[in-house]
Design a protein around this motif. Sequence first.
Motif, PDB file in Angstrom:
ATOM      1  N   PHE A   1     -32.315 -19.017  -3.245  1.00  0.00           N
ATOM      2  CA  PHE A   1     -31.836 -17.760  -2.672  1.00  0.00           C
ATOM      3  C   PHE A   1     -30.393 -17.470  -3.096  1.00  0.00           C
ATOM      4  CE2 PHE A   1     -34.771 -19.901   0.244  1.00  0.00           C
ATOM      5  CZ  PHE A   1     -35.811 -18.981   0.286  1.00  0.00           C
ATOM      6  N   PRO A   2     -30.125 -17.316  -4.398  1.00  0.00           N
ATOM      7  CA  PRO A   2     -28.752 -17.100  -4.854  1.00  0.00           C
ATOM      8  C   PRO A   2     -28.133 -15.825  -4.311  1.00  0.00           C
ATOM      9  CG  PRO A   2     -30.317 -16.619  -6.606  1.00  0.00           C
ATOM     10  CD  PRO A   2     -31.096 -17.262  -5.498  1.00  0.00           C
ATOM     11  N   GLU A   3     -28.981 -14.837  -3.979  1.00  0.00           N
ATOM     12  CA  GLU A   3     -28.450 -13.568  -3.483  1.00  0.00           C
ATOM     13  C   GLU A   3     -27.699 -13.740  -2.165  1.00  0.00           C
ATOM     14  OE1 GLU A   3     -32.593 -14.156  -1.935  1.00  0.00           O
ATOM     15  OE2 GLU A   3     -31.631 -14.279  -3.909  1.00  0.00           O
TER      16      GLU A   3
ATOM     17  N   GLN B   1     -30.771 -23.920   2.565  1.00  0.00           N
ATOM     18  CA  GLN B   1     -31.750 -23.836   3.643  1.00  0.00           C
ATOM     19  C   GLN B   1     -32.294 -25.237   3.887  1.00  0.00           C
ATOM     20  OE1 GLN B   1     -34.316 -20.304   3.939  1.00  0.00           O
ATOM     21  NE2 GLN B   1     -36.048 -21.707   3.916  1.00  0.00           N
ATOM     22  N   LEU B   2     -31.973 -25.827   5.058  1.00  0.00           N
ATOM     23  CA  LEU B   2     -32.267 -27.236   5.299  1.00  0.00           C
ATOM     24  C   LEU B   2     -33.458 -27.433   6.228  1.00  0.00           C
ATOM     25  CD1 LEU B   2     -28.592 -28.524   5.592  1.00  0.00           C
ATOM     26  CD2 LEU B   2     -30.053 -28.312   3.562  1.00  0.00           C
ATOM     27  N   ALA B   3     -33.849 -28.692   6.396  1.00  0.00           N
ATOM     28  CA  ALA B   3     -35.119 -29.036   7.031  1.00  0.00           C
ATOM     29  C   ALA B   3     -35.248 -28.543   8.464  1.00  0.00           C
ATOM     30  CB  ALA B   3     -35.315 -30.549   6.983  1.00  0.00           C
ATOM     31  N   ASP B   4     -34.185 -28.613   9.238  1.00  0.00           N
ATOM     32  CA  ASP B   4     -34.267 -28.243  10.648  1.00  0.00           C
ATOM     33  C   ASP B   4     -33.909 -26.784  10.900  1.00  0.00           C
ATOM     34  OD1 ASP B   4     -31.633 -28.409   9.992  1.00  0.00           O
ATOM     35  OD2 ASP B   4     -31.025 -29.633  11.709  1.00  0.00           O
ATOM     36  N   GLY B   5     -33.895 -25.998   9.817  1.00  0.00           N
ATOM     37  CA  GLY B   5     -33.528 -24.598   9.956  1.00  0.00           C
ATOM     38  C   GLY B   5     -32.033 -24.353   9.908  1.00  0.00           C
ATOM     39  N   SER B   6     -31.260 -25.426   9.780  1.00  0.00           N
ATOM     40  CA  SER B   6     -29.808 -25.280   9.705  1.00  0.00           C
ATOM     41  C   SER B   6     -29.397 -24.811   8.314  1.00  0.00           C
ATOM     42  CB  SER B   6     -29.121 -26.609  10.048  1.00  0.00           C
ATOM     43  OG  SER B   6     -29.486 -27.621   9.124  1.00  0.00           O
ATOM     44  N   SER B   7     -28.137 -24.467   8.189  1.00  0.00           N
ATOM     45  CA  SER B   7     -27.620 -23.885   6.956  1.00  0.00           C
ATOM     46  C   SER B   7     -26.809 -24.897   6.158  1.00  0.00           C
ATOM     47  CB  SER B   7     -26.745 -22.673   7.286  1.00  0.00           C
ATOM     48  OG  SER B   7     -25.995 -22.274   6.161  1.00  0.00           O
TER      49      SER B   7
ATOM     50  N   PRO C   1     -23.651 -10.410 -10.884  1.00  0.00           N
ATOM     51  CA  PRO C   1     -23.483 -11.652 -10.106  1.00  0.00           C
ATOM     52  C   PRO C   1     -23.560 -12.908 -10.964  1.00  0.00           C
ATOM     53  CG  PRO C   1     -24.958 -10.140  -8.988  1.00  0.00           C
ATOM     54  CD  PRO C   1     -24.732  -9.575 -10.356  1.00  0.00           C
ATOM     55  N   TYR C   2     -24.415 -12.864 -11.990  1.00  0.00           N
ATOM     56  CA  TYR C   2     -24.585 -14.035 -12.842  1.00  0.00           C
ATOM     57  C   TYR C   2     -23.466 -14.147 -13.876  1.00  0.00           C
ATOM     58  CZ  TYR C   2     -28.939 -13.951 -10.418  1.00  0.00           C
ATOM     59  OH  TYR C   2     -29.863 -13.941  -9.411  1.00  0.00           O
ATOM     60  N   LEU C   3     -22.932 -13.018 -14.319  1.00  0.00           N
ATOM     61  CA  LEU C   3     -21.747 -13.068 -15.179  1.00  0.00           C
ATOM     62  C   LEU C   3     -20.578 -13.654 -14.407  1.00  0.00           C
ATOM     63  CD1 LEU C   3     -20.405 -12.393 -17.898  1.00  0.00           C
ATOM     64  CD2 LEU C   3     -19.777 -10.168 -16.926  1.00  0.00           C
ATOM     65  N   ARG C   4     -20.455 -13.291 -13.127  1.00  0.00           N
ATOM     66  CA  ARG C   4     -19.376 -13.825 -12.300  1.00  0.00           C
ATOM     67  C   ARG C   4     -19.561 -15.326 -12.091  1.00  0.00           C
ATOM     68  NH1 ARG C   4     -19.192 -11.804  -7.103  1.00  0.00           N
ATOM     69  NH2 ARG C   4     -16.983 -12.361  -6.986  1.00  0.00           N
ATOM     70  N   ARG C   5     -20.818 -15.758 -11.904  1.00  0.00           N
ATOM     71  CA  ARG C   5     -21.094 -17.195 -11.793  1.00  0.00           C
ATOM     72  C   ARG C   5     -20.653 -17.928 -13.054  1.00  0.00           C
ATOM     73  NH1 ARG C   5     -27.255 -19.296 -11.690  1.00  0.00           N
ATOM     74  NH2 ARG C   5     -27.225 -18.229 -13.703  1.00  0.00           N
TER      75      ARG C   5
ATOM     76  N   PHE D   1     -19.865 -23.064  -8.525  1.00  0.00           N
ATOM     77  CA  PHE D   1     -21.048 -23.568  -9.212  1.00  0.00           C
ATOM     78  C   PHE D   1     -22.288 -23.293  -8.375  1.00  0.00           C
ATOM     79  CE2 PHE D   1     -17.371 -26.034 -10.532  1.00  0.00           C
ATOM     80  CZ  PHE D   1     -17.436 -25.868 -11.915  1.00  0.00           C
ATOM     81  N   LEU D   2     -23.193 -22.510  -8.946  1.00  0.00           N
ATOM     82  CA  LEU D   2     -24.411 -22.113  -8.246  1.00  0.00           C
ATOM     83  C   LEU D   2     -25.585 -22.195  -9.216  1.00  0.00           C
ATOM     84  CD1 LEU D   2     -25.913 -20.863  -5.825  1.00  0.00           C
ATOM     85  CD2 LEU D   2     -25.243 -18.609  -6.701  1.00  0.00           C
ATOM     86  N   ILE D   3     -26.567 -23.037  -8.890  1.00  0.00           N
ATOM     87  CA  ILE D   3     -27.756 -23.225  -9.710  1.00  0.00           C
ATOM     88  C   ILE D   3     -28.943 -22.616  -8.979  1.00  0.00           C
ATOM     89  CG2 ILE D   3     -29.277 -24.886 -10.831  1.00  0.00           C
ATOM     90  CD1 ILE D   3     -26.501 -24.933 -11.979  1.00  0.00           C
ATOM     91  N   THR D   4     -29.763 -21.870  -9.709  1.00  0.00           N
ATOM     92  CA  THR D   4     -30.925 -21.220  -9.124  1.00  0.00           C
ATOM     93  C   THR D   4     -32.178 -22.066  -9.315  1.00  0.00           C
ATOM     94  OG1 THR D   4     -29.958 -19.047  -9.610  1.00  0.00           O
ATOM     95  CG2 THR D   4     -32.307 -19.119  -9.114  1.00  0.00           C
TER      96      THR D   4
END
Length: 261
Positions: free
Chosen positions: A217-219, A189-195, A12-16, A231-234
Amino acid sequence: MSLAEILKPHLPYLRRYARALTGSQKSGDTFVKATLEAIIADPESVRDDDNVRVHLYRIFAAIWESAHVRVADDPDSNTAQNHLNAIPPISRQVLLLTALEGFSISEVAKIADVGEKSINGLLEDAIAEIDNEIRSDVLIIEDEALISMELQQIVSGLGHRVCGTATTHSGALDAVAKAKPSLVLADIQLADGSSGIDAVKDILNQISVPVIFITAFPERLLTGERPEPTFLITKPFQPNAIRAAISQALFFSTAARNAEN
């Protein structure tokens, strides 16, 4: 343990990395597939050392470099290829391997097949080039106040402007309505539980803008079951990782827009 089991956690990280390097999921995955085919043809290429991840990235780097064809710049055109040629491929690799993937200087030297003493110079070259990109308006979607403040400082330090911040799905859409950003940094993952994922989907239905996800939660995004973010930063992140991702995202976005014009 089978070869597949050994490689699985690293893919997954090689793909990133591949997506960040090439600017697209399709192109990045093509190179990852070629890397796996090379390993299947020669399994011992990743068995002669205890650092399998370094060998995996080294094989990828060799394949990517061998496939790179430099097209001569057209002085009368402002194409994506001209933009790509502005940054030496080796410098871009070194920047992403250190800032995004977290490899040490000695590991990067092995992966990119360059001397350790050259790494710092290559990093400086890459940063100098990408910092010349167009200054942009950035929207930050993050519910943790301290992280949001840190991201604002990083963005401002790069010479960009924070055009809005949001902690919820609805707040993100309101911010986009007030100021059209050139880049979005988003938690999932946002403050009001929204995505944050849903918020970004709704934003992309309104405007075309590059997005960098920053998440613990990169998974949830690196599943291979649907289009994934380039672009995904952990979390926890290093400031240089954010800097590299911002510059790369704007780099490819600017190049793509100019290619269309």
